[in-house]
Motif scaffolding. Structure first.
Motif, PDB file in Angstrom:
ATOM      1  N   GLU A  26       0.887  -1.031  -0.180  1.00 46.61           N
ATOM      2  CA  GLU A  26      -0.196  -0.017   0.004  1.00 46.61           C
ATOM      3  C   GLU A  26       0.935   1.176  -0.108  1.00 46.61           C
ATOM      4  OE1 GLU A  26      -3.843   0.170   2.422  1.00 46.61           O
ATOM      5  OE2 GLU A  26      -2.914  -1.512   3.334  1.00 46.61           O
ATOM      6  N   ARG A  55      -6.870   5.078   5.413  1.00 46.76           N
ATOM      7  CA  ARG A  55      -7.427   3.999   6.279  1.00 46.76           C
ATOM      8  C   ARG A  55      -7.150   4.446   7.669  1.00 46.76           C
ATOM      9  NH1 ARG A  55      -4.955  -1.111   7.412  1.00 46.76           N
ATOM     10  NH2 ARG A  55      -3.225  -0.793   5.797  1.00 46.76           N
ATOM     11  N   GLN A  72      -2.679   5.648   0.809  1.00 51.91           N
ATOM     12  CA  GLN A  72      -3.649   4.542   1.085  1.00 51.91           C
ATOM     13  C   GLN A  72      -3.740   4.381   2.641  1.00 51.91           C
ATOM     14  OE1 GLN A  72      -2.191   1.665  -1.760  1.00 51.91           O
ATOM     15  NE2 GLN A  72      -4.128   1.804  -2.945  1.00 51.91           N
TER      16      GLN A  72
END
Length: 303
Positions: free
Chosen positions: A80, A88, A84
């Motif tokens: 990732e 999250r 990203q």
């Protein structure tokens, strides 16, 4: 080296209560009575920290937690991107990018190692500036030895070294270097005796609560006097003061507010005198200054 703090028999709750009462300005005797402990124990407990509370280290909610670092480590292994991962975790992409960069990059990032390093960076206090800068320490100690206050010290350094931050320090940092046991190695603690107060420990900023000693009974505040006394236009209002000598000797001074005529009154009983004799409450022997006699100069007692 971490400062060792003795509890002197006080529980954590009692220690919190001691600090709360100390910040309110209560005396050692009041604190001791409130906690049912000897006054000396309360004094020694506060003295060991110089009057500066040693707050335990705690993590701010703004900083990444251990579990968040674990998520970053798993996300890196899964390929990732920092953006990203940030989405999250609900963090800024720059926060995640800096976290990865300062801990070895994507190839060497480990959550446990990064968390331990962050805890170490967050330890307080860091090495005092006076310990890091010997030249600055010498200047500060010389001025303190000359009875300069930390405020004067800090202001003088700003004027002497306007473009050199390494040779400037705040007055608060000087106070902490003198009183905080975790920073005392930064300067000579005996210099507290050269401060204006000369206290071996720091007092709270709030005014000390009255304990009954030194309180004038039946005192009327100067703010309660009538307006005609304040503007000095009506003659006949006298203002008194007490001039102390070697105890218990004292004399009273009486000043007529309009003419500034001053009388000095002997007090045979010194500070124990109940009141100034009424015979001294006489009208001024000089006329009040007017447009016609202002050239005569000040009356006796004028400063």
């Amino acid at each position: 080296m971490e400062a060792q703090v003795r509890d002197y028999g006080f529980s954590p709750a009692q220690q919190d209560e001691i600090w709360r009462r100390w910040r309110e300005g209560q005396s050692f005797s009041l604190i001791g009575r409130a906690l049912g402990a000897p006054m000396q124990h309360a004094r020694r407990f506060l003295y060991q920290s110089g009057g500066v509370r040693l707050a335990p280290q705690a993590r701010s909610e703004r900083h990444l937690s251990g579990s968040e670092r674990e998520e970053i480590s798993r996300g890196i292994a899964a390929g990732e991107s920092a953006r990203q991962l940030a989405k999250r975790l609900g963090r800024s992409p720059s926060t995640v990018s800096r976290e990865i960069a300062r801990n070895g990059g994507r190839d060497r990032y480990r959550a446990a190692t990064a968390d331990a390093a962050a805890y170490g960076r967050g330890r307080r206090p860091k090495q005092a500036k006076l310990a890091q800068r010997p030249a600055l320490r010498v200047l500060v100690e010389v001025k303190l030895a000359l009875c300069w206050s930390p405020e004067q010290n800090a202001g003088w350094l700003r004027r002497q070294f306007p473009g050199d931050a390494s040779m400037q320090i705040s007055h608060e940092a000087i106070y902490l270097s003198l009183y905080d046991p975790r920073r005392r190695q930064a300067t000579d603690r005996s210099l507290t005796q050269r401060l204006r107060s000369g206290r071996p420990m720091r007092r709270p900023k709030l005014a000390r609560r009255p304990t009954g000693r030194g309180i004038i009974r039946g005192m009327v505040s100067i703010t309660d006097r009538p307006a005609e006394v304040e503007d000095r236009k009506v003659p006949g209002h006298w203002e008194g003061d007490l001039v102390m000598g070697t105890r218990p000797s004292a004399v009273a001074t009486l000043v007529e507010r309009t003419s500034r005529y001053t009388a000095i009154v002997a007090l045979p009983d010194g500070i124990k005198a109940e009141q100034v004799p009424a015979s001294h409450q006489e009208p001024p022997r000089h006329p009040a200054p007017t447009a016609t006699n202002a050239h005569l100069g000040p009356w006796p007692g004028d400063s």
